[in-house]
Design an enzyme around this catalytic site. Structure first.
Site: not given
Length: 305
Positions: A97-98, A102, A143
């Site tokens: 989910l990166g 992030a 991402d």
């Protein structure tokens, strides 16, 4: 001055792995966030709540070294970025989910805002890629692009990023308990390409065209076509060997509930994503089940009053 920032998670709807080898990927930012707090100080330090750890005074938790190296680079270019940084995240770590991107984007934005008062997104992206290269070895860049700029994006290394205009929607995400290594999965696919070049090139060519079509159909609201392209990609990822019994179980559970489903991210474990509205009760055995909204905004920076 105290600076806060936050950056969203991402879901690759279609195109993971192929984007590393010159293909395209369709990515959506989603409303899970990594948040950073920066304050000026006489030395550089970093503390993380989840997973816990710290860096500073010559010591650094191994999982934070890429992020700390990025902060050192920002501070070398912008001495006023020296200070104390705190990081927390509600994005499941190392599950596609990166989460690392992030975190890097949130910290880079906080550092630039602390030093310069602003955090230009192109600069945020450039610094975030420093951390991503250390972690993943050969990242595509999708991402940090999704986390920095937000929204829905069509991305390739050759063509860069194109922003898409899409209606808001929801995704279902089923995630396993155990993190996995993106770098090892990327290397596995590289080995597949070397050993079965003709097959890989055929899959890559088809994926590249299908991702572009999925982007058009997502913009027009034709989710049935997007669903079909997602299912094709799950089949292609099985051929590459990056799916797993765990992920196949999650995909099957979501398909049984009327969702179009595939793994998202590097595979080998991690998360599967479902597009659509579940029909009845979702019987996914994953320990982490979420409904998330897309598209989220990109990185945000503010100074508390």
């Amino acid at each position: 001055m105290r600076v806060l920032s936050r950056a969203p998670a991402k879901v690759i709807l279609v195109g993971e792995h192929f984007v590393v080898h010159g293909g395209r990927a369709l990515a959506l930012s989603v409303d899970l966030w990594a948040t950073a707090v920066a304050e000026p100080g006489s030395r550089l330090s970093l503390e993380s709540e989840d997973p816990p750890g710290s860096c500073g005074d010559g010591e650094c938790a191994p999982h934070l070294r890429p992020l700390y190296a990025m902060l050192e680079e920002v501070a070398a270019d912008n001495p006023r970025a020296v200070g104390s940084y705190r990081l927390r995240s509600d994005i499941p770590r190392a599950r596609g989910l990166g989460s690392s991107a992030a975190a890097a984007v949130a910290l880079a934005a906080a550092a630039l805002a602390l030093a310069e008062g602003v955090a230009p997104r192109d600069e945020v992206y450039r610094y975030a890629m420093t951390s991503e290269r250390i972690i993943h070895g050969n990242p595509s860049g999708v991402d940090p692009a999704a986390s920095t700029y937000g929204g829905a994006i069509l991305y390739s290394r050759a063509e860069g990023m194109r922003r898409l205009s899409v209606a808001e929607g929801e995704l279902t995400i089923c995630c396993g308990a155990s993190p996995r290594s993106t770098a090892s999965m990327v290397e596995q696919v590289s080995q597949f390409r070397r050993s079965r070049e003709g097959l890989f090139e055929a899959l890559l060519s088809s994926s590249t065209d299908l991702v572009a079509l999925a982007s058009e159909r997502l913009e027009s609201g034709d989710l049935a076509s997007v669903a079909a392209i997602m299912r094709w990609h799950q089949g292609a990822l099985r051929i590459l060997g990056v799916s797993s019994p765990e992920l196949e179980a999650y995909v099957a559970a979501m398909e049984a509930s009327g969702l179009a489903s595939k793994l998202t991210g590097a595979g080998g474990g991690g998360c599967a994503v479902g597009l659509g509205t579940p029909r009845g009760e979702l019987r996914c055995s994953a320990p982490i089940i979420m409904r998330v909204r897309y598209p989220a905004g990109g990185v945000e920076v503010w100074t508390p009053s």
